[in-house]
Scaffold this motif. Structure first.
Motif, short mmCIF file in Angstrom:
data_model
loop_
_atom_site.label_atom_id
_atom_site.label_comp_id
_atom_site.label_asym_id
_atom_site.label_seq_id
_atom_site.Cartn_x
_atom_site.Cartn_y
_atom_site.Cartn_z
N ALA A 211 0.82 -1.22 0.00
CA ALA A 211 0.00 0.00 0.00
C ALA A 211 0.85 1.27 0.00
N ASP A 212 1.89 1.32 0.84
CA ASP A 212 2.68 2.55 0.97
C ASP A 212 3.90 2.59 0.07
N ALA A 282 4.85 3.64 8.60
CA ALA A 282 4.04 2.44 8.80
C ALA A 282 4.77 1.20 8.28
N MET A 283 5.51 1.35 7.18
CA MET A 283 6.29 0.23 6.65
C MET A 283 7.39 -0.17 7.61
N VAL A 284 8.06 0.82 8.20
CA VAL A 284 9.13 0.53 9.16
C VAL A 284 8.55 -0.16 10.40
N HIS A 285 7.42 0.32 10.90
CA HIS A 285 6.81 -0.26 12.10
C HIS A 285 6.42 -1.72 11.85
N SER A 286 5.76 -2.00 10.73
CA SER A 286 5.33 -3.38 10.47
C SER A 286 6.52 -4.29 10.19
N TYR A 287 7.60 -3.72 9.64
CA TYR A 287 8.82 -4.51 9.42
C TYR A 287 9.40 -4.99 10.74
N PHE A 288 9.55 -4.09 11.71
CA PHE A 288 10.14 -4.48 12.98
C PHE A 288 9.23 -5.46 13.74
N ALA A 289 7.91 -5.30 13.60
CA ALA A 289 7.00 -6.26 14.23
C ALA A 289 7.20 -7.65 13.65
N TYR A 290 7.43 -7.74 12.37
CA TYR A 290 7.63 -9.04 11.71
C TYR A 290 9.01 -9.60 12.01
N ILE A 291 10.04 -8.76 11.90
CA ILE A 291 11.40 -9.26 12.00
C ILE A 291 11.74 -9.69 13.42
N THR A 292 11.13 -9.04 14.42
CA THR A 292 11.43 -9.39 15.81
C THR A 292 10.53 -10.49 16.35
N GLY A 293 9.40 -10.72 15.70
CA GLY A 293 8.47 -11.71 16.23
C GLY A 293 8.33 -12.98 15.43
N GLU A 294 8.61 -12.93 14.12
CA GLU A 294 8.33 -14.10 13.29
C GLU A 294 9.46 -14.52 12.37
N TYR A 295 10.40 -13.65 12.07
CA TYR A 295 11.45 -14.02 11.12
C TYR A 295 12.34 -15.10 11.72
#
Length: 398
Positions: A211-212, A282-295
């Motif tokens: 989206a962004d 928003a892209m940076v925020h969702s990236y860190f949520a993914y990389i720290t929790g699921e990657y």
């Protein structure tokens, strides 16, 4: 299925009759060729496709050409006896409007080519048969195919001086130019609904980045962690704001391919070059949520998006997998079937509106090669725009 011989890995992509084979060389380069039912390389097709090796067109031309060779086989024709009328019949069989009988049904159950695919098929056929005439095969076709035309207004627009006067190569097989339809964009509020319906942080990140960022699906799936410079003043010194570098990497294990090939390199551990695209908060925020929790830890491939379930868990996520996730999330959100490219259409339209119709800004934001594409696809008057509305009411005497 893959076979290795002589330091080359050959992947079979299409089974039965003529088929396309992807050839992966040891140095990472990829080529495409066509083999016959006996497993031998089709020599004429190989000679033609070799001209486009590494240019990004060889894959498209290989699949268009293999379809034509199958049609020749179905019609009982050989390359040395194909007439110009036969080529017109084939174009009609795949979707072009031609005033003649087309012969036996062809491609039963498959959709006809659209105008863009027909143009690519016409270019492929012309190039292929002209390469045959260069080799002394079916030389009578050259006079019918090697034609010239006067420049169009679009040619003049592309010319620096605007007064192009020379004749240009023409293609008698090409369909008539058609004005592009308005792009299909996301429904209102679709992004928020899809983020809410997403099943994981990875899926929410994909929605935010489509989206962004206005990224193409091949660009997104081809991103590596080293491509991401998500802090102010990155070491590459090519953009002060958070950004990413879209890099063309041949032979990725998930089959992702960036459309444009900008040169890039890694210097002192920092990636430079490629196509630079800005990144939103928003892209940076969702990236860190993914990389720290699921990657997954220890992922040696370095690709950003990975599969999370099944036997391929931890491997790079394929474009087909992302398309399926977007479709399922759209269904759960009550939006129907959503395609990833709708995000790009909505992104381009939003940037064009916010920039006051600036084609150059929109081109750079979305990574298009030319403003002509932006102008043709997105630069339409908004029927709800106050200026548009006021002009019509003036004409109507209101």
């Amino acid at each position: 299925m893959s076979v290795e011989f002589g330091g080359i890995v050959v992947l079979r992509l299409v089974v039965g009759g003529y088929r396309v084979q992807e050839v992966r060389h040891r140095d990472g380069t990829i080529a495409f060729t066509i083999v016959g039912p006996d497993g031998r390389v089709h020599p004429e097709a190989e000679r033609f496709l070799a001209r486009y090796a590494g240019a990004g067109t060889d894959r498209t031309y290989a699949f268009l050409l293999v379809d034509h060779l199958r049609w020749l086989e179905c019609e009982g024709l050989v390359l040395g006896s194909v007439s110009f009328r036969d080529l017109q019949r084939y174009m009609g069989a795949v979707g072009a409007k031609v005033p003649m009988p087309l012969g036996s049904p062809w491609r039963v159950g498959k959709r006809p080519y659209g105008n863009s695919a027909l143009s690519s098929a016409a270019a492929c056929l012309k190039g292929f048969y002209l390469s045959l005439t260069d080799a002394g095969v079916n030389t009578g076709l050259r006079d019918r195919l090697d034609v010239q035309r006067l420049p169009s207004q679009r040619d003049r627009d592309r010319a620096l001086l605007g007064h192009l006067t020379t004749v240009l190569p023409g293609n008698p097989l090409a369909p008539a130019p058609m004005r592009r339809r308005h792009p299909k964009m996301l429904p209102d509020g679709a992004r928020a609904l899809m983020v809410e319906s997403a099943a994981s942080a990875r899926d929410r990140m994909v929605i935010d980045w489509l989206a962004d960022g206005g990224l193409r699906i091949g660009e997104l799936c081809g991103l590596h962690l080293v491509d991401l410079h998500l802090r102010e003043g990155a070491a590459c010194a090519q953009c002060r704001s958070p950004h990413l570098h879209v890099c063309h990497r041949p032979g990725l294990p998930n089959g992702a391919r960036a459309k444009r090939k900008h040169p890039w390199s890694v210097q002192d551990g920092v990636l430079v070059g490629g196509l630079i695209r800005r990144v939103s908060p928003a892209m940076v925020h969702s990236y860190f949520a993914y990389i720290t929790g699921e990657y997954p830890r220890g992922a040696a491939h370095g690709v950003l998006l990975v599969q999370q379930h099944g036997p391929g868990a931890g491997l790079p996520w394929t474009p087909e997998g992302v398309r399926g996730m977007i479709a399922r999330t759209g269904e759960r959100a009550g939006l129907g079937r959503i395609k990833p490219h709708a995000f790009r259409h909505s992104f381009a339209t939003a940037v064009l509106d916010a920039s006051g119709g600036n084609l150059v800004v929109t081109r750079e934001a979305g990574g298009w090669a030319s403003t002509a594409t932006v102008d043709a696809v997105y630069a339409h008057a908004d029927v709800h725009d106050p200026v548009f509305d006021r002009a019509l009411r003036t004409v109507w005497g209101e």
